[in-house]
Design a protein around this motif. Structure first.
Motif, PDB file in Angstrom:
ATOM      1  N   GLY A 176       0.431  58.513 -27.604  1.00  0.00           N
ATOM      2  CA  GLY A 176      -0.765  58.470 -28.441  1.00  0.00           C
ATOM      3  C   GLY A 176      -1.319  57.082 -28.651  1.00  0.00           C
ATOM      4  N   LYS A 177      -0.960  56.120 -27.794  1.00  0.00           N
ATOM      5  CA  LYS A 177      -1.440  54.746 -27.930  1.00  0.00           C
ATOM      6  C   LYS A 177      -2.368  54.400 -26.771  1.00  0.00           C
ATOM      7  CE  LYS A 177       2.616  53.102 -30.348  1.00  0.00           C
ATOM      8  NZ  LYS A 177       3.500  51.989 -30.553  1.00  0.00           N
ATOM      9  N   PRO A 178      -3.295  53.464 -26.985  1.00  0.00           N
ATOM     10  CA  PRO A 178      -4.109  52.993 -25.869  1.00  0.00           C
ATOM     11  C   PRO A 178      -3.209  52.403 -24.786  1.00  0.00           C
ATOM     12  CG  PRO A 178      -5.010  52.218 -27.962  1.00  0.00           C
ATOM     13  CD  PRO A 178      -3.663  52.818 -28.254  1.00  0.00           C
ATOM     14  N   GLU A 179      -3.581  52.634 -23.526  1.00  0.00           N
ATOM     15  CA  GLU A 179      -2.765  52.151 -22.413  1.00  0.00           C
ATOM     16  C   GLU A 179      -3.656  51.496 -21.363  1.00  0.00           C
ATOM     17  OE1 GLU A 179       0.655  53.795 -19.315  1.00  0.00           O
ATOM     18  OE2 GLU A 179      -0.492  55.227 -20.484  1.00  0.00           O
ATOM     19  N   GLY A 180      -3.210  50.346 -20.863  1.00  0.00           N
ATOM     20  CA  GLY A 180      -3.943  49.650 -19.821  1.00  0.00           C
ATOM     21  C   GLY A 180      -3.908  50.423 -18.511  1.00  0.00           C
ATOM     22  N   CYS A 181      -4.947  50.214 -17.705  1.00  0.00           N
ATOM     23  CA  CYS A 181      -5.026  50.878 -16.402  1.00  0.00           C
ATOM     24  C   CYS A 181      -5.906  50.046 -15.485  1.00  0.00           C
ATOM     25  CB  CYS A 181      -5.600  52.289 -16.543  1.00  0.00           C
ATOM     26  SG  CYS A 181      -7.317  52.335 -17.099  1.00  0.00           S
ATOM     27  N   TYR A 182      -5.913  50.419 -14.228  1.00  0.00           N
ATOM     28  CA  TYR A 182      -6.870  49.864 -13.279  1.00  0.00           C
ATOM     29  C   TYR A 182      -8.002  50.871 -13.129  1.00  0.00           C
ATOM     30  CZ  TYR A 182      -3.443  46.310 -12.071  1.00  0.00           C
ATOM     31  OH  TYR A 182      -2.558  45.268 -12.125  1.00  0.00           O
ATOM     32  N   VAL A 183      -9.186  50.378 -12.763  1.00  0.00           N
ATOM     33  CA  VAL A 183     -10.374  51.217 -12.710  1.00  0.00           C
ATOM     34  C   VAL A 183     -10.902  51.290 -11.273  1.00  0.00           C
ATOM     35  CG1 VAL A 183     -12.730  51.510 -13.592  1.00  0.00           C
ATOM     36  CG2 VAL A 183     -10.940  50.622 -15.090  1.00  0.00           C
ATOM     37  N   ALA A 184     -11.211  52.501 -10.827  1.00  0.00           N
ATOM     38  CA  ALA A 184     -11.770  52.733  -9.493  1.00  0.00           C
ATOM     39  C   ALA A 184     -13.231  52.308  -9.444  1.00  0.00           C
ATOM     40  CB  ALA A 184     -11.641  54.214  -9.139  1.00  0.00           C
ATOM     41  N   ASN A 185     -13.779  52.229  -8.239  1.00  0.00           N
ATOM     42  CA  ASN A 185     -15.186  51.859  -8.067  1.00  0.00           C
ATOM     43  C   ASN A 185     -16.134  52.828  -8.752  1.00  0.00           C
ATOM     44  OD1 ASN A 185     -14.567  49.566  -6.570  1.00  0.00           O
ATOM     45  ND2 ASN A 185     -14.676  50.648  -4.617  1.00  0.00           N
ATOM     46  N   ASP A 186     -15.712  54.085  -8.909  1.00  0.00           N
ATOM     47  CA  ASP A 186     -16.579  55.071  -9.566  1.00  0.00           C
ATOM     48  C   ASP A 186     -16.466  55.031 -11.093  1.00  0.00           C
ATOM     49  OD1 ASP A 186     -14.127  56.266 -10.073  1.00  0.00           O
ATOM     50  OD2 ASP A 186     -14.587  58.131  -9.016  1.00  0.00           O
ATOM     51  N   THR A 205     -13.676  55.427 -12.961  1.00  0.00           N
ATOM     52  CA  THR A 205     -12.623  56.256 -13.535  1.00  0.00           C
ATOM     53  C   THR A 205     -11.288  55.519 -13.475  1.00  0.00           C
ATOM     54  OG1 THR A 205     -12.190  57.343 -11.411  1.00  0.00           O
ATOM     55  CG2 THR A 205     -13.782  58.406 -12.899  1.00  0.00           C
ATOM     56  N   ALA A 206     -10.368  55.925 -14.322  1.00  0.00           N
ATOM     57  CA  ALA A 206      -9.034  55.323 -14.331  1.00  0.00           C
ATOM     58  C   ALA A 206      -8.274  55.743 -13.085  1.00  0.00           C
ATOM     59  CB  ALA A 206      -8.270  55.758 -15.576  1.00  0.00           C
ATOM     60  N   LEU A 207      -7.650  54.771 -12.431  1.00  0.00           N
ATOM     61  CA  LEU A 207      -6.826  55.067 -11.270  1.00  0.00           C
ATOM     62  C   LEU A 207      -5.483  55.637 -11.715  1.00  0.00           C
ATOM     63  CD1 LEU A 207      -7.484  51.901  -9.085  1.00  0.00           C
ATOM     64  CD2 LEU A 207      -8.124  54.249  -8.529  1.00  0.00           C
ATOM     65  N   PRO A 208      -4.884  56.509 -10.908  1.00  0.00           N
ATOM     66  CA  PRO A 208      -3.552  57.022 -11.239  1.00  0.00           C
ATOM     67  C   PRO A 208      -2.535  55.882 -11.268  1.00  0.00           C
ATOM     68  CG  PRO A 208      -4.553  58.290  -9.446  1.00  0.00           C
ATOM     69  CD  PRO A 208      -5.422  57.096  -9.687  1.00  0.00           C
ATOM     70  N   GLU A 209      -1.477  56.063 -12.050  1.00  0.00           N
ATOM     71  CA  GLU A 209      -0.429  55.052 -12.153  1.00  0.00           C
ATOM     72  C   GLU A 209       0.097  54.704 -10.765  1.00  0.00           C
ATOM     73  OE1 GLU A 209       3.799  54.355 -14.464  1.00  0.00           O
ATOM     74  OE2 GLU A 209       2.396  55.863 -15.208  1.00  0.00           O
ATOM     75  N   GLY A 210       0.267  53.409 -10.504  1.00  0.00           N
ATOM     76  CA  GLY A 210       0.753  52.940  -9.208  1.00  0.00           C
ATOM     77  C   GLY A 210      -0.349  52.453  -8.296  1.00  0.00           C
ATOM     78  N   GLN A 211      -1.609  52.869  -8.550  1.00  0.00           N
ATOM     79  CA  GLN A 211      -2.736  52.376  -7.766  1.00  0.00           C
ATOM     80  C   GLN A 211      -3.365  51.202  -8.504  1.00  0.00           C
ATOM     81  OE1 GLN A 211      -5.556  55.285  -6.424  1.00  0.00           O
ATOM     82  NE2 GLN A 211      -3.976  56.778  -5.925  1.00  0.00           N
ATOM     83  N   VAL A 212      -3.830  50.201  -7.750  1.00  0.00           N
ATOM     84  CA  VAL A 212      -4.391  49.004  -8.364  1.00  0.00           C
ATOM     85  C   VAL A 212      -5.779  48.702  -7.826  1.00  0.00           C
ATOM     86  CG1 VAL A 212      -2.125  47.988  -8.807  1.00  0.00           C
ATOM     87  CG2 VAL A 212      -3.315  47.449  -6.687  1.00  0.00           C
ATOM     88  N   SER A 213      -6.517  47.918  -8.597  1.00  0.00           N
ATOM     89  CA  SER A 213      -7.827  47.417  -8.194  1.00  0.00           C
ATOM     90  C   SER A 213      -8.034  46.090  -8.912  1.00  0.00           C
ATOM     91  CB  SER A 213      -8.930  48.409  -8.577  1.00  0.00           C
ATOM     92  OG  SER A 213      -9.120  48.422  -9.985  1.00  0.00           O
ATOM     93  N   GLU A 214      -9.174  45.487  -8.711  1.00  0.00           N
ATOM     94  CA  GLU A 214      -9.477  44.233  -9.409  1.00  0.00           C
ATOM     95  C   GLU A 214     -10.100  44.476 -10.777  1.00  0.00           C
ATOM     96  OE1 GLU A 214     -11.571  41.398  -7.032  1.00  0.00           O
ATOM     97  OE2 GLU A 214     -10.168  41.600  -5.365  1.00  0.00           O
ATOM     98  N   ARG A 215     -10.455  45.720 -11.079  1.00  0.00           N
ATOM     99  CA  ARG A 215     -11.070  46.049 -12.369  1.00  0.00           C
ATOM    100  C   ARG A 215     -10.018  46.590 -13.316  1.00  0.00           C
ATOM    101  NH1 ARG A 215     -15.808  49.951 -11.863  1.00  0.00           N
ATOM    102  NH2 ARG A 215     -16.121  49.313 -14.004  1.00  0.00           N
ATOM    103  N   MET A 216     -10.056  46.096 -14.545  1.00  0.00           N
ATOM    104  CA  MET A 216      -9.107  46.553 -15.553  1.00  0.00           C
ATOM    105  C   MET A 216      -9.783  47.507 -16.526  1.00  0.00           C
ATOM    106  SD  MET A 216      -8.929  43.267 -18.134  1.00  0.00           S
ATOM    107  CE  MET A 216      -7.499  43.917 -18.886  1.00  0.00           C
ATOM    108  N   GLY A 217      -8.969  48.301 -17.176  1.00  0.00           N
ATOM    109  CA  GLY A 217      -9.490  49.219 -18.167  1.00  0.00           C
ATOM    110  C   GLY A 217      -8.464  49.499 -19.242  1.00  0.00           C
ATOM    111  N   LEU A 218      -8.895  50.230 -20.241  1.00  0.00           N
ATOM    112  CA  LEU A 218      -8.021  50.625 -21.338  1.00  0.00           C
ATOM    113  C   LEU A 218      -8.321  52.083 -21.657  1.00  0.00           C
ATOM    114  CD1 LEU A 218      -5.911  49.510 -23.367  1.00  0.00           C
ATOM    115  CD2 LEU A 218      -7.801  49.097 -24.934  1.00  0.00           C
ATOM    116  N   GLN A 219      -7.321  52.936 -21.464  1.00  0.00           N
ATOM    117  CA  GLN A 219      -7.456  54.348 -21.822  1.00  0.00           C
ATOM    118  C   GLN A 219      -7.134  54.479 -23.306  1.00  0.00           C
ATOM    119  OE1 GLN A 219      -6.116  57.167 -18.502  1.00  0.00           O
ATOM    120  NE2 GLN A 219      -4.748  55.398 -18.287  1.00  0.00           N
TER     121      GLN A 219
END
Length: 103
Positions: free
Chosen positions: A35-45, A47-61
């Motif tokens: 139930g806490k915000p979690e960092g993620c990488y963001v796809a070009n579209d 959306t949050a990338l699945p765990e284990g996939q990376v990109s240069e864009r960061m996000g916070l779910q």
């Protein structure tokens, strides 16, 4: 009828790579499954990338009552009056909020 927002002071931090540790403290970052915000990488579209996939864009779910909200790099992460966390796009933030002198 028309309504005006009441003046409320909020805490906000802009989401960037440079201040990730500040974001973690501000938003209480942890695991989305807990139930806490979690960092993620963001796809070009945008959306949050699945765990284990990376990109240069960061996000916070961010878990909210309406579902998981995705804040992306450049968004302002706001802590609301009841401690709730949510993201706000920079253009909306600029129109809606102004700095407050806390001295």
């Amino acid at each position: 009828m028309k309504f005006r927002k009441k003046p409320v002071v909020i805490d906000a931090v802009q989401l960037t790579w440079a201040n990730w540790s500040e974001i973690c403290d501000h938003a209480g970052v942890g695991k989305l499954s807990e139930g806490k915000p979690e960092g993620c990488y963001v796809a070009n579209d945008g959306t949050a990338l699945p765990e284990g996939q990376v990109s240069e864009r960061m996000g916070l779910q961010i878990p909210t009552l309406e579902g998981v909200m995705l804040g992306t790099e450049g968004d302002w992460i706001i802590k609301g009056v009841k401690g709730e966390i949510y993201a706000c796009k920079p253009d909306i933030f600029e129109i809606t909020y102004e700095p407050v002198d806390t001295a």
